[in-house]
Design an enzyme around this catalytic site. Structure first.
Site, PDB file in Angstrom:
ATOM      1  N   GLU A 286       0.845  -1.197   0.000  1.00  0.00           N
ATOM      2  CA  GLU A 286       0.000   0.000   0.000  1.00  0.00           C
ATOM      3  C   GLU A 286       0.877   1.242   0.000  1.00  0.00           C
ATOM      4  OE1 GLU A 286      -2.779   0.273   3.205  1.00  0.00           O
ATOM      5  OE2 GLU A 286      -3.614  -1.720   2.900  1.00  0.00           O
ATOM      6  N   LYS A 343     -16.532   5.042   4.104  1.00  0.00           N
ATOM      7  CA  LYS A 343     -15.595   5.018   5.218  1.00  0.00           C
ATOM      8  C   LYS A 343     -15.964   6.077   6.255  1.00  0.00           C
ATOM      9  CE  LYS A 343     -12.135   2.001   4.487  1.00  0.00           C
ATOM     10  NZ  LYS A 343     -10.807   2.479   4.104  1.00  0.00           N
ATOM     11  N   GLU A 349     -10.207   9.576   4.790  1.00  0.00           N
ATOM     12  CA  GLU A 349     -10.414   8.140   4.676  1.00  0.00           C
ATOM     13  C   GLU A 349     -11.239   7.759   3.460  1.00  0.00           C
ATOM     14  OE1 GLU A 349      -9.243   5.362   6.267  1.00  0.00           O
ATOM     15  OE2 GLU A 349      -7.831   6.896   6.893  1.00  0.00           O
TER      16      GLU A 349
END
Length: 470
Positions: A286, A343, A349
């Site tokens: 990520e 989210k 987010e």
């Protein structure tokens, strides 16, 4: 996932039964796909993570078609969604599947459960669906440390099941970890794993070495920058060109670091070396930058997200390695494909995606000359239009600004002109927005209008009405 990255990152400075696969999965097919997979993955690649906290997520079939259009060849799922795995069959798109954290207890406690998981989620689809890796949990050591004792048993049980299925050389098993498991990360030459994790990291790294599997790391220069109160310059975090005086220099090796990500990767290698492991490669599972944030996240902007992710792609595909290991360029999975609008706060987010859930670009990446990855760098084929669901009064205000102070050419939406019909504020606003966007050279931030506009690759022209971007 990104919301678990908020842990402080200081940069100071078998029993096994399974059904034999159908003979339709011929050995010829297996060999052909295996050879293609091994050949392609010899070169560094950029893939994407696909989170599913998305309203109106594309159907699995449409999702796979979208990936193909975007020339995305590597993806990571946060589960082993059967419908997506089925849709990926015979596409040559390579996929990492994930064992969710809440399944670690069952798999880590039972070889039979692990074997069943492999049979249900791997054997049932491979090789038609190119599963390359199994990610066991996500940041277990920092987000659910109580599960740490189960992590290695789960990994070993899954690996044993792959051995029994004769898939252990094609499919690797590892576990993504947060950058915060590494302490004293700058200079990289002084980095080391948190010593409280040694009892887990030593056998884990030995397993990865023995099975030729990667150390999966989630690395976010965004959080390094945000959590260090200006100690780390923004330009270093964004891969921007630096003068020599702004480069970070490791005083022990005299290596020069022009960006934070390379320093984080080299800190991972040094940390492994300190535990006597030197033959495990880092796979960045990520990395990304949010395009929108709340008042406490002033650097989560479209411009910064565009800059970071565009430069990140170029950096990987340039194959320049890191200062410590110029001969090794880490492959990387970007976080993430879609904005996950479901989210929870903070605002960032829900805004890590390269695309909105309707598959339009969240912003325009600039990756020309970096191979064929991602087709949303369509600088000659993008338009700015009004978003769906915006109230007419808000759109009218934005329309008035575009045609007034913004100096967009709004002649074509006047009565009797080609783009006057349909006579509604959304149609007129879309034309005006696109006129302004094209006039500004499609610059970052020129298609926003206080968050009521979006970039699209679909030509909004209709009938005799030709939009400015055509």
């Amino acid at each position: 996932m990104a919301n678990s990255k908020l842990t402080t990152f200081l940069i100071t400075i078998i029993f096994f039964f399974f059904t034999v696969p159908s003979t339709a999965k011929s050995s010829t097919l297996v060999q052909e796909i295996k050879q293609q997979s091994q050949q392609q993955d010899k070169e560094p690649f950029v893939g994407v993570n696909i989170g599913t906290d998305v309203s109106n997520l594309l159907s699995p079939t449409d999702l796979v078609s979208f990936l193909q259009v975007q020339k995305i060849s590597h993806i990571r799922l946060y589960d082993a969604n059967p419908e997506i795995l089925k849709a990926l069959a015979k596409t040559k798109i390579r996929v990492i599947i994930n064992v969710p954290n809440n399944q670690l207890l069952a798999i880590g406690s039972s070889n039979t459960t692990a074997a069943s998981w492999i049979g249900r989620n791997v054997v049932a689809y491979y090789p038609e669906t190119l599963i390359t890796d199994i990610a066991v949990g996500d940041e277990v050591l920092t987000t659910v440390p109580s599960s740490a004792p189960l992590l290695l048993p789960a990994i070993q049980s899954l690996y044993s099941a792959l051995v029994a299925a004769n898939l252990h050389t094609q499919i690797k098993v590892s576990t993504p970890q947060a950058a915060s498991i590494i302490l004293d990360t700058f200079p990289p030459s002084q980095a080391f794993f948190n010593q409280s994790l040694t009892s887990v990291m030593v056998p884990l790294l030995q397993f990865l070495s023995r099975t030729e599997s990667p150390l999966m790391m989630n690395l976010y220069p965004y959080y390094v920058f945000m959590e260090n109160n200006g100690v780390v310059p923004l330009d270093n975090s964004l891969f921007k060109p630096l003068t020599p005086s702004k480069e970070m220099v490791d005083p022990n090796t005299l290596l020069h670091y022009t960006n934070v990500l390379d320093a984080m990767i080299d800190a991972s290698y040094v940390s492994m070396k300190n535990l006597n492991v030197t033959d495990v490669v880092v796979l960045v599972t990520e990395s990304g930058w949010p395009s929108k944030g709340d008042s406490k996240e002033p650097y989560a902007t479209v411009d910064n997200a565009d800059t970071y992710n565009s430069n990140l792609i170029k950096h990987v595909l340039d194959r320049s390695g890191t200062p410590l290991h110029p001969e090794i360029t880490c492959s990387l999975y970007m976080y993430e494909l879609f904005n996950e609008d479901l989210k929870s706060p903070p605002v960032s987010e829900a805004n890590w995606g390269l695309f909105h859930s309707n598959s339009t670009p969240a912003y325009l990446l600039h990756v020309s000359g970096s191979g064929t990855f991602l087709a949303n760098d369509t600088t000659n084929q993008t338009y700015c239009i009004a978003m769906d669901g915006v109230d007419s009064k808000t759109l009218q205000t934005a329309l008035d600004w575009a045609c007034g102070p913004g100096r967009a050419n709004c002649n074509e939406i006047q009565p009797g002109e080609n783009c006057y019909q349909p006579n509604n504020v959304k149609n007129h606003a879309s034309y005006a927005f696109d006129s302004y966007y094209q006039k500004e050279g499609k610059a970052s931030g020129s298609c926003d209008f206080k968050s009521v506009a979006m970039i699209t690759t679909t030509d909004p022209s209709h009938g005799s009405c030709a939009f400015p971007g055509r």
